[in-house]
Design an enzyme around this catalytic site. Sequence first.
Site, mmCIF file in Angstrom:
data_model
loop_
_atom_site.group_PDB
_atom_site.id
_atom_site.type_symbol
_atom_site.label_atom_id
_atom_site.label_comp_id
_atom_site.label_asym_id
_atom_site.label_seq_id
_atom_site.Cartn_x
_atom_site.Cartn_y
_atom_site.Cartn_z
ATOM 1 N N HIS A 63 0.863 -1.181 0.000
ATOM 2 C CA HIS A 63 0.000 0.000 0.000
ATOM 3 C C HIS A 63 0.900 1.232 0.000
ATOM 4 C CE1 HIS A 63 0.932 -0.629 4.227
ATOM 5 N NE2 HIS A 63 0.556 0.607 4.491
ATOM 6 N N HIS A 65 1.291 3.962 2.011
ATOM 7 C CA HIS A 65 1.734 4.736 3.169
ATOM 8 C C HIS A 65 3.251 4.897 3.102
ATOM 9 C CE1 HIS A 65 -2.068 3.852 5.774
ATOM 10 N NE2 HIS A 65 -2.191 4.958 5.070
ATOM 11 N N ASP A 67 5.820 4.703 5.040
ATOM 12 C CA ASP A 67 6.796 3.755 5.593
ATOM 13 C C ASP A 67 6.989 2.525 4.720
ATOM 14 O OD1 ASP A 67 4.083 3.328 6.529
ATOM 15 O OD2 ASP A 67 4.837 1.762 7.859
#
Length: 317
Positions: A63, A65, A67
């Site tokens: 995904h 995000h 990080d």
Amino acid sequence: MIIMKLIFLGTGAAVPSKNRNHIGIAFKFGGEVFLFDCGENIQRQMLFTEVSPMKINHIFITHLHGDHILGIPGLLQSMGFFGREKELKIFGPEGTKEIIENSLKLGTHYIEFPIKVYEIYTKEPITIYKEENYEIIAYPTEHGIPSYAYIFKEIKKPRLDIEKAKKLGVKIGPDLKKLKNGEAVKNIYGEIIKPEYVLLPPKKGFCLAYSGDTLPLEDFGKYLKELGCDVLIHEATFDDSAKDAAKENMHSTIGDAVNIAKLANVKALILTHISARYDKEEYFNLYKMNVKQYNESFKIIISEDLKSYDIKKDLLG
């Protein structure tokens, strides 16, 4: 024998800690190296392992995000700096193509090698990439934004019953290879011998799953059981006392990960994506407290940065 290894480049969550880098997992399968997620600083982590950026031909992003993706620009630029020519394939949810395009606009770089981006939109499990001896399956997960788990499934060829082939008059040599590859041949009597006459069912291939960030999904565990999953890498951002925080942030706890592994009937579970709120010793102690109640037969391992595992020896042995 195919060499299979897992190398944990980063095992932390949204914020890195002194002991845990942002997430990134390398999987070596024979001569292939797959990278699952690419958090910040991943390319430097590789310097302390056997993983070479130039050997990575496939990147799978769970995904978008930060990080899980902020290591991509630097990794691509280093690949270009070292003269990479081979195509790089990158898979990820909707928006991945824009992320890569923006990465290529950052600073002056030497990226001249081809990059092919495959965006995933499915709401059902689907094979997103396939070679002769393996396939990669994307499984939609729940994390508030489009997100996917990835499953590596080894494909084994049917086995040849050599003794039966001999009895049927098949010549020892190239004809045996043809039969194994699904081609009919003529025996010494001029008769047609079809592959199904001498082929045995293939042995089960190795299966590895990586959850990415997600709420615990029982259907995911059941699906992995159907596939015959051997090793599950599952996020366990929080310990069991922080169930509310896990649910609020759409993550899983240690207990959640264990339950999914139990449903999947795996041989080994590796916990990763661990919150920076825990230091190394604290998380281990909480893990020991949490897992006492489960008493499961499969191996449970807490991932550590730069730790590698020989899959057959360390996880399946």
